[in-house]
Scaffold this motif. Structure first.
Motif, mmCIF file in Angstrom:
data_model
loop_
_atom_site.group_PDB
_atom_site.id
_atom_site.type_symbol
_atom_site.label_atom_id
_atom_site.label_comp_id
_atom_site.label_asym_id
_atom_site.label_seq_id
_atom_site.Cartn_x
_atom_site.Cartn_y
_atom_site.Cartn_z
ATOM 1 N N GLN A 73 0.826 -1.202 0.000
ATOM 2 C CA GLN A 73 0.000 0.000 0.000
ATOM 3 C C GLN A 73 0.858 1.249 0.000
ATOM 4 O OE1 GLN A 73 -3.097 0.284 2.860
ATOM 5 N NE2 GLN A 73 -4.233 -1.435 2.008
ATOM 6 N N VAL A 74 0.228 2.350 -0.419
ATOM 7 C CA VAL A 74 0.908 3.647 -0.460
ATOM 8 C C VAL A 74 0.052 4.647 0.294
ATOM 9 C CG1 VAL A 74 1.746 5.506 -1.931
ATOM 10 C CG2 VAL A 74 1.968 3.123 -2.686
ATOM 11 N N GLN A 75 0.695 5.428 1.132
ATOM 12 C CA GLN A 75 0.007 6.496 1.839
ATOM 13 C C GLN A 75 0.467 7.829 1.262
ATOM 14 O OE1 GLN A 75 1.826 4.036 3.838
ATOM 15 N NE2 GLN A 75 -0.059 2.851 3.560
ATOM 16 N N LEU A 76 -0.488 8.739 1.104
ATOM 17 C CA LEU A 76 -0.197 10.039 0.501
ATOM 18 C C LEU A 76 -0.714 11.147 1.405
ATOM 19 C CD1 LEU A 76 -1.426 9.132 -3.096
ATOM 20 C CD2 LEU A 76 0.941 9.208 -2.336
ATOM 21 N N VAL A 77 0.120 12.145 1.612
ATOM 22 C CA VAL A 77 -0.277 13.289 2.434
ATOM 23 C C VAL A 77 0.011 14.572 1.664
ATOM 24 C CG1 VAL A 77 0.063 14.538 4.582
ATOM 25 C CG2 VAL A 77 0.185 12.035 4.568
ATOM 26 N N GLU A 78 -1.052 15.339 1.421
ATOM 27 C CA GLU A 78 -0.911 16.601 0.694
ATOM 28 C C GLU A 78 -0.780 17.764 1.669
ATOM 29 O OE1 GLU A 78 -4.341 14.429 -1.666
ATOM 30 O OE2 GLU A 78 -3.837 14.790 0.436
ATOM 31 N N SER A 79 -0.154 18.822 1.191
ATOM 32 C CA SER A 79 -0.076 20.065 1.955
ATOM 33 C C SER A 79 0.123 21.214 0.988
ATOM 34 C CB SER A 79 1.082 20.011 2.956
ATOM 35 O OG SER A 79 2.321 19.883 2.290
ATOM 36 N N GLY A 80 -0.082 22.420 1.484
ATOM 37 C CA GLY A 80 0.218 23.601 0.690
ATOM 38 C C GLY A 80 -0.963 24.374 0.156
ATOM 39 N N GLY A 81 -2.167 23.880 0.386
ATOM 40 C CA GLY A 81 -3.334 24.615 -0.081
ATOM 41 C C GLY A 81 -3.540 25.890 0.710
ATOM 42 N N GLY A 82 -4.512 26.699 0.268
ATOM 43 C CA GLY A 82 -4.801 27.925 0.975
ATOM 44 C C GLY A 82 -5.628 28.869 0.144
ATOM 45 N N LEU A 83 -5.699 30.107 0.615
ATOM 46 C CA LEU A 83 -6.456 31.168 -0.051
ATOM 47 C C LEU A 83 -5.475 32.158 -0.667
ATOM 48 C CD1 LEU A 83 -9.063 32.805 -0.607
ATOM 49 C CD2 LEU A 83 -8.765 33.818 1.666
ATOM 50 N N VAL A 84 -5.690 32.464 -1.936
ATOM 51 C CA VAL A 84 -4.801 33.379 -2.645
ATOM 52 C C VAL A 84 -5.625 34.236 -3.590
ATOM 53 C CG1 VAL A 84 -4.321 31.741 -4.508
ATOM 54 C CG2 VAL A 84 -2.632 33.501 -3.942
ATOM 55 N N HIS A 85 -5.150 35.432 -3.865
ATOM 56 C CA HIS A 85 -5.824 36.297 -4.816
ATOM 57 C C HIS A 85 -5.528 35.859 -6.251
ATOM 58 C CE1 HIS A 85 -7.333 39.087 -1.881
ATOM 59 N NE2 HIS A 85 -6.121 39.293 -1.380
ATOM 60 N N SER A 86 -6.393 36.221 -7.155
ATOM 61 C CA SER A 86 -6.180 35.934 -8.570
ATOM 62 C C SER A 86 -4.823 36.488 -9.010
ATOM 63 C CB SER A 86 -7.295 36.575 -9.392
ATOM 64 O OG SER A 86 -7.127 36.296 -10.757
ATOM 65 N N GLY A 87 -4.074 35.667 -9.737
ATOM 66 C CA GLY A 87 -2.742 36.037 -10.153
ATOM 67 C C GLY A 87 -1.648 35.580 -9.214
ATOM 68 N N GLY A 88 -2.026 35.097 -8.069
ATOM 69 C CA GLY A 88 -1.065 34.651 -7.067
ATOM 70 C C GLY A 88 -0.562 33.243 -7.341
ATOM 71 N N SER A 89 0.251 32.754 -6.412
ATOM 72 C CA SER A 89 0.883 31.440 -6.570
ATOM 73 C C SER A 89 0.727 30.605 -5.300
ATOM 74 C CB SER A 89 2.381 31.589 -6.877
ATOM 75 O OG SER A 89 2.601 32.277 -8.082
ATOM 76 N N LEU A 90 0.697 29.311 -5.488
ATOM 77 C CA LEU A 90 0.729 28.347 -4.393
ATOM 78 C C LEU A 90 1.563 27.157 -4.844
ATOM 79 C CD1 LEU A 90 -2.971 28.184 -3.107
ATOM 80 C CD2 LEU A 90 -1.020 29.049 -1.838
ATOM 81 N N ARG A 91 2.136 26.467 -3.864
ATOM 82 C CA ARG A 91 2.879 25.253 -4.150
ATOM 83 C C ARG A 91 2.312 24.125 -3.295
ATOM 84 N NH1 ARG A 91 7.744 24.140 -6.570
ATOM 85 N NH2 ARG A 91 8.856 22.247 -5.889
ATOM 86 N N LEU A 92 1.810 23.101 -3.965
ATOM 87 C CA LEU A 92 1.276 21.922 -3.282
ATOM 88 C C LEU A 92 2.350 20.838 -3.230
ATOM 89 C CD1 LEU A 92 -2.247 21.627 -4.954
ATOM 90 C CD2 LEU A 92 -1.553 23.025 -3.008
ATOM 91 N N SER A 93 2.355 20.103 -2.130
ATOM 92 C CA SER A 93 3.288 18.992 -1.991
ATOM 93 C C SER A 93 2.546 17.725 -1.620
ATOM 94 C CB SER A 93 4.342 19.300 -0.931
ATOM 95 O OG SER A 93 5.183 20.354 -1.341
ATOM 96 N N CYS A 94 3.041 16.606 -2.117
ATOM 97 C CA CYS A 94 2.465 15.298 -1.827
ATOM 98 C C CYS A 94 3.602 14.375 -1.417
ATOM 99 C CB CYS A 94 1.757 14.749 -3.053
ATOM 100 S SG CYS A 94 1.173 13.048 -2.879
ATOM 101 N N VAL A 95 3.561 13.933 -0.168
ATOM 102 C CA VAL A 95 4.594 13.037 0.334
ATOM 103 C C VAL A 95 4.044 11.617 0.364
ATOM 104 C CG1 VAL A 95 6.124 12.479 2.242
ATOM 105 C CG2 VAL A 95 5.609 14.867 1.725
ATOM 106 N N ALA A 96 4.762 10.712 -0.260
ATOM 107 C CA ALA A 96 4.343 9.313 -0.312
ATOM 108 C C ALA A 96 5.155 8.468 0.660
ATOM 109 C CB ALA A 96 4.525 8.777 -1.733
ATOM 110 N N SER A 97 4.491 7.457 1.218
ATOM 111 C CA SER A 97 5.172 6.500 2.074
ATOM 112 C C SER A 97 4.569 5.126 1.821
ATOM 113 C CB SER A 97 5.035 6.883 3.551
ATOM 114 O OG SER A 97 3.677 6.943 3.924
ATOM 115 N N GLY A 98 5.249 4.108 2.298
ATOM 116 C CA GLY A 98 4.774 2.745 2.069
ATOM 117 C C GLY A 98 5.513 2.102 0.913
#
Length: 118
Positions: free
Chosen positions: A1-26
């Motif tokens: 099996q594989v476990q996945l944990v996401e992070s990095g979401g949020g609220l941003v204004h139009s034109g802004g940037s975000l970086r999402l991360s997904c860490v896998a284990s297993g």
């Protein structure tokens, strides 16, 4: 099996940037590809970007030139850099993996909310 944990979401204004991360284990060795998918309220789930273990990447047309998917194998992490965000990018973003044995999306993270205000 594989476990996945996401992070990095949020609220941003139009034109802004975000970086999402997904860490896998297993059972990391079973992974063929890792992708980011999103689902907005009242809409079907959409595949945003995929990166294969060989490094090939694929993007849905609406994010080409704005989003970049990348992988750090040393940290078992797949990231999604999202630039020039638009209100229509608002959704819950999920990380998921395709496993070698079935060539199907078998494991999903719990998701992270991305909200882009106009």
């Amino acid at each position: 099996q594989v476990q996945l944990v996401e992070s990095g979401g949020g609220l941003v204004h139009s034109g802004g940037s975000l970086r999402l991360s997904c860490v896998a284990s297993g059972n990391i060795a079973s992974i063929y590809a890792t992708g980011w998918h999103r689902q907005a309220p009242g809409k079907q789930r959409e595949t945003v970007a995929i990166i294969e273990t060989g490094g090939n990447t694929h993007y849905t047309d609406s994010v080409k030139g704005r989003f970049t998917i990348s992988r750090d194998s040393t940290k078992n992490t797949v990231s999604l850099q999202m630039n020039n965000l638009k209100p229509e990018d608002t959704a819950v973003y999920y990380c998921a993996v395709v496993v070698i044995s079935t060539s199907k999306l078998e494991y999903w993270g719990h998701g992270t909310q991305v909200t882009v205000s106009s």
